[in-house]
Design an enzyme around this catalytic site. Sequence first.
Site: not given
Lengths: 289, 794
Positions: B223, B370-371
Amino acid sequence: MYPPRLRYVAPKSLDEAFAVMAEYGDDAKVLAGGQSLVPMLKLRFASPAVLVDINGLSDLAYHRAESDGSLRIGALCRHVDLERSALLPGRYPTMAAAAPQVADPIVRNRGTVVGSLCHADPQGDWASVLLALNGQVVVAGKDGRRTISVADFVVGPFQNSLAAGEIAVEASVPAAKGTPYGSYLKLERRVGDFATVGVAVAIETSGLQISRAGIALTGVGPNTIQAIEAEQALIGQALEPDVIARAAGLAAGAARPRSDHRGSAEYKRHVVETFVRRALSSYRLAVPA
Amino acid sequence: MSQALDEVKIGGLGSSRQRVEDARFIRGRGNYIDDLKLPGMLHMEILRSPLAHARIISIDTSAAWAIPGVRLVLTGEMAAQRNLAWMPTLSYDTQAVLATDKVRFQGQEVACVVADDPYIAKDACEAIVVEYEPLPVIVNPIQSLAPDAPLIRDDKEGQTDNVCYRWEVGDKQGTDRAFAQADHISRLKLHYPRSHPSPIECCGSVADYNAATGKLTVYMTTQAPHIIRAAVALVAELPEHMIRIVSPDLGGGFGNKVPVYPGYVCSILGSILTGKPVKWIEDNFGNLISTGFGRDMYLDSELALRKDGKILAVRFHADTDQGAFFSDAQPSKFKIGLVHSAFACYDIPVGHITARGAYTNKAPGGVAYRCSFRVTEAMFFQERMIQAAAADLGMDQAQFRRINLRRADDFPARTPFGFLVDSGQYHKCLQLGLDAIGYEDFKREQAQARSRGRRLGIGISTMTEPLGAGNSREYDILGIKMFDSAELRVHPTGKAILRTGAKTQGQGHETTWAQIVSHELGIPADDVIVEEGDTDTAPFGMGTYASRSTPVAGAAVSMVARKVRAKARKLAAHLLEVSEEDIEWELGRFYVRGAARRGVTIQECAMAAYTNMPDGMEPGLENNAYYDPPNLTWPFACYIATVEVDPETGVWDVLRVVAVDDCGVRINPMIVEGQIMGGLAEAYAMANMQFMTYDADGNMIGANYIDYLLPTAWETPGFELHEVVTPCPHHPIGAKGVGECAAVGGPAAFVNAVMNALEDTGVRNIDMPVLPDRVWQAIQTGRDVSGVPPVRQD
Ligand SMILES: Cc1cc2nc3c(=O)[nH]c(=O)nc-3n(C[C@H](O)[C@H](O)[C@H](O)COP(=O)(O)OP(=O)(O)OC[C@H]3O[C@@H](n4cnc5c(N)ncnc54)[C@H](O)[C@@H]3O)c2cc1C
């Protein structure tokens, strides 16, 4: 998937399959729906020398009600075939209740009832359903066929009583002699999950009296469990609250659950009791005229 | 005169344009890491430790070497010869690449095999014989931080206990004073369980070292390609310009694909040693058992309350279970992420936080999933605490929030922990949510149902979270500031290519970035292609996680488009033969002030940039922008869930879920809604079923998808979405981060709803996942239920 090295054969007839099975003995594995076997190959928990893929034997893809009222399920009858079958509702209520609760739609498209019995997973749904219904399995090999009761077929965790070289070709459910009622109640954490607790109930009534009772439990012991004392407590009785409560308590007593990440042993036992009670309380017996 | 362009029609801001990337994904024409095949490529497989804590006595690789087709069997000892047995982590710790001294968690990388095909590599891994001497295993921080706990990180000089960091923020004395004056003190302890990002595609890499050119190309699931390039340059001691990281299509990330994993490093080493490209594809088991997880935090907090419901102060302590290595990818300044963003939406004068990290014999990680760096725990905890405090005061939970939520005219404001919240309409969002769910009606229905033995519950979660790290003053990773970048090149015919330093992995950047360009330049979004992930071509950026892409890279897209527009304006002045000051802009077109008919389109300007530029002007129409945001963005959300609990089985069903999200200006409303629904589904899963736990021997329960449960469409409830728009005051187009809001704020709504249904039992907390057996146990015993992994009793 990177399984261990193995040979793959896809016989065109049962006889051909028997020949390969006989040649390899214990080192051969039948491949039916593959929904349990393939994951085991992937994890290398199973390392057969040969896979005998029976999916080409389309003669085994059947289920039918015989004129005597018994139900026969061929080795290639998929879970989905029973889920969608018009034969089941009403006549085989426990089967009808269980079929849509086995695994998820994708697995049901491939997995077979007979394969599930052979796999003998204590969390498998069909073994308890067929146990509650007093089902049988027909097995065959190069030297002929024999019929084994499900109780004797599913002998241990992941153990069946097939001899080396044998293939299970059919499962069957005997005809009901009374009016059949049945349920399969399953506590799962998510669709497609194995049962935290599964309870199969199958009774037959004559008038307001219970003439036959089958209660079997999924996921609450090292084996699929037949709750024999609970069954006996129902025979000859009417479905009164105290009778139901007694049977539910006896079924819970028959469970041998383990505490794990799905729930405590105490909880699972409690759910068995709740489910047996809920199942038996849900039947509205047809009052004889 | 040309008709003014309709921005939504050309795919600009506010257009729910179809996702352009889907065309290839749904046709199976994506290009994922495992699709890549290079000539002569070899395959790598990792041997993992079966034990959680054990000394390695010996490793015998001879049988593996003997298998035909095996090219390399790599052990920690061999890696050590190249100084690569250990690598630095993004949190200034070290992590074993291949174990040398001992294994510290189940699933740790012990050796790897490079072979002609993956079957052989797997066979050879099975042929490696490792002799272990088991050591005592530590599975939770309570055990880890006990005085006589065995030392996990005996490799670290000076390390005498299992503490991995300590951190503190706020005003201790002021907080103590406020507590001394409180009418009531509410306390809550809970554990936020370990969860896993579990992307559909696991991690993998194809490393290709070319000995002739000296260039290393690594295709890998990351990512954050530029951070990886910098890290590889530092670890592998290769010059940075000779390293190219390419992140192809990613099958999800959720934070799992930010860290550097041993598998990547081994594939690089494998390629250098064999002289061939080496592919490593992790399987689900490897992904779940060894890679970056989220949460695993223990929280203990108190709120100081006045009788009338006003919160006077907050203090809490957090212990995190970091696993065997402190390997989080998080801003360097903050050891426990942004957990101090807790209570940012409430007007609380003072607070104090202490935190401590513990090494355990579990896989390393903590911030992923997701944080925005542990804000999930912060917001969950905050909202559980708010509900408990309201219940303690006997006050309605909505009313308690109204008393304490910051008012719309109260911005900007500093939180007690130093964040600057800059905007929001919290009360409006809450009211919209309450109206949508029919709050008062539900409470009546609930009371009636209770009188008939049924248990209904309603849970609210309101929160603002800091998204979009960062600003360069406060946020850096390994010293590199957390800005981001975009580069825009407009071709002669007015079509364009845009590259950014972010990396899409499902968020839809290829769609959304084009819409921002469209908004700024009036070029139809379909005329803009977006490319990310190749460090040889993309501008330097920090990648995509923590909901930072739109706040940071998206802002850079706006800024670069504005630079291009500024040059186009000069070209327009030249074409229209007027001075630049006399030029006006409308979407897609410059015109002469006072003579609107005389104009040129942006496409005409683009052509002129290559064919007809004024004397002295550099040809071409392109630029780049590096954007350093002045602040984080602060989306607000109000999630409300209603449930019914079956008291006999403990099973709870969701009746309704209402979500009100204020994420500022929505670029592509469809994508935003997709992100919210996805987040809510994950929130429901965390609340209801999902956790990775360990037995007392450190065996991971849930290193497979039979036990680690992902929710399906079948059980996931429906979601009713609503919006409020408060534009971000500092973002060029007023957008805020949104990708994580629902996963962050959602879990508390579900858990609060179940706890609300049990309010009369005296039970204050059931740890997530709120499994039926835990609910049943709580009802039976009237006591809280803990989800802390059990320790050995002998
Ligand atoms: C995600 C998932 C969820 C699941 N959930 C459930 C669930 O909730 N409940 C449940 O009951 N099951 C569940 N299953 C298992 C599923 O029902 C399997 O289909 C079933 O257990 C095995 O049937 P199969 O035809 O797939 O057998 P296979 O996988 O092909 O074989 C299983 C075993 O039986 C042997 N075998 C199969 N057929 C024969 C035969 N005719 N003669 C001799 N030996 C044979 C094989 O050699 C093998 O050892 C799940 C599976 C998956 C993958």
